[in-house]
Design a protein around this motif. Structure first.
Motif, PDB file in Angstrom:
ATOM      1  N   GLY A  53      14.572   2.337  18.372  1.00 45.39           N
ATOM      2  CA  GLY A  53      15.231   2.620  17.200  1.00 45.39           C
ATOM      3  C   GLY A  53      14.027   2.712  16.146  1.00 45.39           C
ATOM      4  N   LEU A  54      14.379   3.947  15.170  1.00 48.12           N
ATOM      5  CA  LEU A  54      13.198   4.205  14.291  1.00 48.12           C
ATOM      6  C   LEU A  54      13.937   4.220  12.959  1.00 48.12           C
ATOM      7  CD1 LEU A  54      10.185   4.859  13.534  1.00 48.12           C
ATOM      8  CD2 LEU A  54      11.057   7.457  13.879  1.00 48.12           C
ATOM      9  N   VAL A  55      13.186   3.555  11.944  1.00 46.15           N
ATOM     10  CA  VAL A  55      13.905   3.992  10.533  1.00 46.15           C
ATOM     11  C   VAL A  55      12.438   4.192   9.388  1.00 46.15           C
ATOM     12  CG1 VAL A  55      13.816   1.418   9.844  1.00 46.15           C
ATOM     13  CG2 VAL A  55      15.215   2.915   8.610  1.00 46.15           C
ATOM     14  N   HIS A  56      12.720   5.147   8.680  1.00 50.53           N
ATOM     15  CA  HIS A  56      11.500   5.540   7.771  1.00 50.53           C
ATOM     16  C   HIS A  56      12.083   5.324   6.397  1.00 50.53           C
ATOM     17  CE1 HIS A  56       8.160   7.657   6.537  1.00 50.53           C
ATOM     18  NE2 HIS A  56       9.007   8.283   5.473  1.00 50.53           N
ATOM     19  N   VAL A  57      11.249   4.576   5.459  1.00 49.48           N
ATOM     20  CA  VAL A  57      11.426   4.497   4.156  1.00 49.48           C
ATOM     21  C   VAL A  57      10.452   5.146   3.224  1.00 49.48           C
ATOM     22  CG1 VAL A  57      11.743   2.489   2.300  1.00 49.48           C
ATOM     23  CG2 VAL A  57      12.452   2.106   4.675  1.00 49.48           C
ATOM     24  N   THR A  58      10.803   5.867   2.421  1.00 52.80           N
ATOM     25  CA  THR A  58      10.116   6.479   1.399  1.00 52.80           C
ATOM     26  C   THR A  58       9.374   5.741   0.249  1.00 52.80           C
ATOM     27  OG1 THR A  58      11.782   7.381   0.217  1.00 52.80           O
ATOM     28  CG2 THR A  58      10.952   8.859   1.989  1.00 52.80           C
ATOM     29  N   ALA A  59      10.156   4.815   0.115  1.00 54.12           N
ATOM     30  CA  ALA A  59       9.617   3.982  -1.343  1.00 54.12           C
ATOM     31  C   ALA A  59       9.841   2.640  -0.962  1.00 54.12           C
ATOM     32  CB  ALA A  59      10.340   4.258  -2.411  1.00 54.12           C
ATOM     33  N   ASP A  64       0.748  -1.241   0.086  1.00 47.64           N
ATOM     34  CA  ASP A  64      -0.014   0.031  -0.016  1.00 47.64           C
ATOM     35  C   ASP A  64       0.833   1.330   0.030  1.00 47.64           C
ATOM     36  OD1 ASP A  64      -2.361  -1.691   0.187  1.00 47.64           O
ATOM     37  OD2 ASP A  64      -2.616  -1.301   2.214  1.00 47.64           O
ATOM     38  N   ALA A  65       1.883   1.109   0.651  1.00 47.20           N
ATOM     39  CA  ALA A  65       3.008   2.339   0.686  1.00 47.20           C
ATOM     40  C   ALA A  65       3.552   2.774  -0.538  1.00 47.20           C
ATOM     41  CB  ALA A  65       3.834   2.116   1.896  1.00 47.20           C
ATOM     42  N   ARG A  66       3.921   1.554  -1.387  1.00 43.97           N
ATOM     43  CA  ARG A  66       4.514   1.824  -2.620  1.00 43.97           C
ATOM     44  C   ARG A  66       3.859   2.853  -3.461  1.00 43.97           C
ATOM     45  NH1 ARG A  66       5.671  -3.561  -2.087  1.00 43.97           N
ATOM     46  NH2 ARG A  66       4.389  -3.978  -3.748  1.00 43.97           N
ATOM     47  N   GLY A  67       4.528   3.956  -3.978  1.00 43.35           N
ATOM     48  CA  GLY A  67       3.896   4.765  -4.960  1.00 43.35           C
ATOM     49  C   GLY A  67       3.170   5.955  -4.320  1.00 43.35           C
ATOM     50  N   GLY A  68       3.111   5.931  -2.682  1.00 44.84           N
ATOM     51  CA  GLY A  68       2.550   7.064  -1.938  1.00 44.84           C
ATOM     52  C   GLY A  68       3.638   7.998  -1.618  1.00 44.84           C
ATOM     53  N   GLU A  69       3.188   9.014  -1.147  1.00 47.01           N
ATOM     54  CA  GLU A  69       4.113  10.206  -0.795  1.00 47.01           C
ATOM     55  C   GLU A  69       4.563  10.091   0.721  1.00 47.01           C
ATOM     56  OE1 GLU A  69       1.987  13.807  -1.240  1.00 47.01           O
ATOM     57  OE2 GLU A  69       1.462  13.222  -3.281  1.00 47.01           O
ATOM     58  N   GLN A  70       4.103   9.295   1.488  1.00 40.77           N
ATOM     59  CA  GLN A  70       4.649   9.320   3.123  1.00 40.77           C
ATOM     60  C   GLN A  70       5.400   7.948   3.529  1.00 40.77           C
ATOM     61  OE1 GLN A  70       0.475   9.217   4.911  1.00 40.77           O
ATOM     62  NE2 GLN A  70       0.733  11.234   5.571  1.00 40.77           N
ATOM     63  N   GLY A  87      23.536   4.630  24.703  1.00 40.56           N
ATOM     64  CA  GLY A  87      23.745   6.067  25.058  1.00 40.56           C
ATOM     65  C   GLY A  87      23.030   6.216  26.056  1.00 40.56           C
ATOM     66  N   GLY A  88      22.491   5.359  27.080  1.00 42.06           N
ATOM     67  CA  GLY A  88      21.974   5.911  28.388  1.00 42.06           C
ATOM     68  C   GLY A  88      20.729   5.247  28.386  1.00 42.06           C
ATOM     69  N   LYS A  89      19.884   4.568  27.829  1.00 39.32           N
ATOM     70  CA  LYS A  89      18.535   3.835  27.789  1.00 39.32           C
ATOM     71  C   LYS A  89      17.490   5.112  27.734  1.00 39.32           C
ATOM     72  CE  LYS A  89      20.651  -0.228  30.020  1.00 39.32           C
ATOM     73  NZ  LYS A  89      20.418  -1.076  31.079  1.00 39.32           N
ATOM     74  N   ASN A  90      16.239   4.673  27.581  1.00 35.81           N
ATOM     75  CA  ASN A  90      14.984   5.353  27.703  1.00 35.81           C
ATOM     76  C   ASN A  90      15.288   6.616  26.580  1.00 35.81           C
ATOM     77  OD1 ASN A  90      12.616   6.618  28.439  1.00 35.81           O
ATOM     78  ND2 ASN A  90      13.396   7.953  30.155  1.00 35.81           N
ATOM     79  N   GLN A  91      15.733   6.150  25.458  1.00 35.92           N
ATOM     80  CA  GLN A  91      15.971   7.178  24.406  1.00 35.92           C
ATOM     81  C   GLN A  91      15.455   6.712  22.874  1.00 35.92           C
ATOM     82  OE1 GLN A  91      20.066   8.243  24.180  1.00 35.92           O
ATOM     83  NE2 GLN A  91      20.588   8.549  26.447  1.00 35.92           N
ATOM     84  N   LEU A  92      15.714   7.612  22.045  1.00 35.64           N
ATOM     85  CA  LEU A  92      15.249   7.329  20.566  1.00 35.64           C
ATOM     86  C   LEU A  92      16.170   7.595  19.643  1.00 35.64           C
ATOM     87  CD1 LEU A  92      13.093   6.501  18.324  1.00 35.64           C
ATOM     88  CD2 LEU A  92      12.277   8.809  18.349  1.00 35.64           C
ATOM     89  N   ARG A  93      16.659   6.637  19.009  1.00 32.16           N
ATOM     90  CA  ARG A  93      17.392   6.981  17.936  1.00 32.16           C
ATOM     91  C   ARG A  93      16.984   6.617  16.589  1.00 32.16           C
ATOM     92  NH1 ARG A  93      19.473   9.204  21.201  1.00 32.16           N
ATOM     93  NH2 ARG A  93      21.415   9.163  22.278  1.00 32.16           N
ATOM     94  N   VAL A  94      17.042   7.628  15.568  1.00 36.57           N
ATOM     95  CA  VAL A  94      16.615   7.217  14.221  1.00 36.57           C
ATOM     96  C   VAL A  94      17.619   6.803  13.326  1.00 36.57           C
ATOM     97  CG1 VAL A  94      15.460   8.613  12.238  1.00 36.57           C
ATOM     98  CG2 VAL A  94      14.906   9.231  14.599  1.00 36.57           C
ATOM     99  N   GLY A  95      17.461   5.656  12.589  1.00 40.81           N
ATOM    100  CA  GLY A  95      18.549   5.125  12.001  1.00 40.81           C
ATOM    101  C   GLY A  95      18.367   5.376  10.403  1.00 40.81           C
ATOM    102  N   VAL A  96      19.447   5.110   9.620  1.00 39.55           N
ATOM    103  CA  VAL A  96      19.419   5.324   8.226  1.00 39.55           C
ATOM    104  C   VAL A  96      19.034   3.965   7.554  1.00 39.55           C
ATOM    105  CG1 VAL A  96      20.814   6.329   6.326  1.00 39.55           C
ATOM    106  CG2 VAL A  96      20.964   7.352   8.602  1.00 39.55           C
ATOM    107  N   PHE A  97      18.085   3.735   6.593  1.00 45.62           N
ATOM    108  CA  PHE A  97      17.810   2.807   6.021  1.00 45.62           C
ATOM    109  C   PHE A  97      18.870   2.420   4.827  1.00 45.62           C
ATOM    110  CE2 PHE A  97      15.486   0.280   2.380  1.00 45.62           C
ATOM    111  CZ  PHE A  97      15.244  -0.934   3.419  1.00 45.62           C
ATOM    112  N   GLY A  98      19.435   1.460   4.666  1.00 41.94           N
ATOM    113  CA  GLY A  98      20.258   1.141   3.665  1.00 41.94           C
ATOM    114  C   GLY A  98      20.951  -0.358   3.868  1.00 41.94           C
TER     115      GLY A  98
END
Length: 312
Positions: free
Chosen positions: A272-278, A178-184, A301-312
């Motif tokens: 940990g969070l990763v976002h993929v556009t396509a 469903d996400a393929r071809g979408g903008e988000q 890094g100390g726990k109770n944290q959020l890190r955003v990763g790079v998809f690849g």
């Protein structure tokens, strides 16, 4: 007498009418066999009038439907059918009545007398009189509870009720498509609990299990029906988020992190969070790996944290 003549003699004898006492015996035997079949059939059987009222029900029908015979004979199938399934059932009955097909099969739900809901497989045929006019329906039902339960358990975690890895993979196919071809695009949030081992050691496994159930409910409450929430390890969870851009997914992840730490049971989370556009259909495991790596950075890094990763 030749073999052919003997066969012709037997055929002619078989066409002769039975004496009245023999006919009575044959009818009585047929009646006993029908009653035995009806009463002892392993499936539920009912005769249903053209208005939907039950005319006859066998014991197995009562057992499956969860209503006694007296109650069923006072009501119709409409009263025990789940409202969401009634329209399609009535539509198929009307088409069966009009002769569009000889029978139909439908998976539907009954509401039992105690309020519980049961899935059944329903097959309905039309009985017509000598003039071909509709007379009544014959309904046969089979209990799908065990089959449905086995199907559910195959893709869900037994403790929390969340999807397991298999269930996540199946649900991800639809979300990524469903996400393929979408903008988000689509995001994946990976959570590993902080302090869970200490909670188990200090208060026991029952407390640990209760904590996992609470975390599952918290994640589900922050997601939508479009998302997939799964338990993928002992204290590891994944949310596959649909319909959000990267900023929206990060805001949700921070909300979950704060809400988890605020529960006050001594457990927080490294995210940990990763976002993929396509996204591509094969990207799920890569997304999990990237989000897992980002989670480990948060934990180190100390726990109770959020890190955003790079998809690849």
């Amino acid at each position: 007498m030749s073999r052919q003549s003997h066969r012709q003699f037997l055929e002619s004898e078989s066409r002769k009418p039975l004496p009245s006492n023999d006919l009575t015996a044959e009818l009585a035997l047929a009646q006993r066999r029908f009653e035995a079949t009806f009463l002892h059939a392993p499936v539920g059987i009912a005769h249903v009038g053209l208005d939907g009222a039950f005319l006859m029900v066998n014991p197995r029908f009562c057992e499956i439907s969860g209503h006694d015979a007296a109650t069923l004979l006072r009501t119709g199938f409409q009263q025990i059918t789940h409202p969401d399934d009634l329209h399609i059932d009535e539509d198929l009955l009307a088409r069966l009545h009009d002769g569009e097909f000889p029978r139909y099969t439908l998976e539907k739900r009954y509401i039992r007398a105690d309020g519980t809901i049961i899935w059944i497989n329903l097959t309905v045929a039309m009985v017509r009189d000598d003039d071909g006019q509709p007379e009544f329906f014959v309904a046969v039902i089979e209990d799908l509870s065990e089959l449905r339960r086995a199907s559910f358990e195959a893709v869900h975690d037994p403790l929390t009720g969340l999807l397991n890895r298999r269930g996540l993979a199946a649900r991800a196919n639809d979300i990524l498509a469903d996400a393929r071809g979408g903008e988000q695009g689509v995001s994946l949030l990976f959570l590993d609990l902080d302090g869970f081992k200490q909670l188990n050691d200090r208060h026991g496994h029952a407390a640990g299990d209760a904590c996992l159930v609470d975390v599952a409910q918290l994640l589900s409450a922050h997601g939508t029906t479009r998302d997939a929430v799964a338990r993928v390890g002992g204290d590891e969870f994944v949310m596959l988020l649909a319909g959000r851009d990267g900023v929206g997914a990060e805001a949700l992840a921070q909300d979950v992190r704060v809400a988890l730490a605020a529960q006050g049971v001594g457990v927080s989370g490294s995210f940990g969070l990763v976002h993929v556009t396509a996204p591509d259909a094969v990207d799920l495991e890569r997304m999990i790996a990237c989000a897992d790596a980002a989670m480990l950075t948060a934990k180190h890094g100390g726990k109770n944290q959020l890190r955003v990763g790079v998809f690849g």
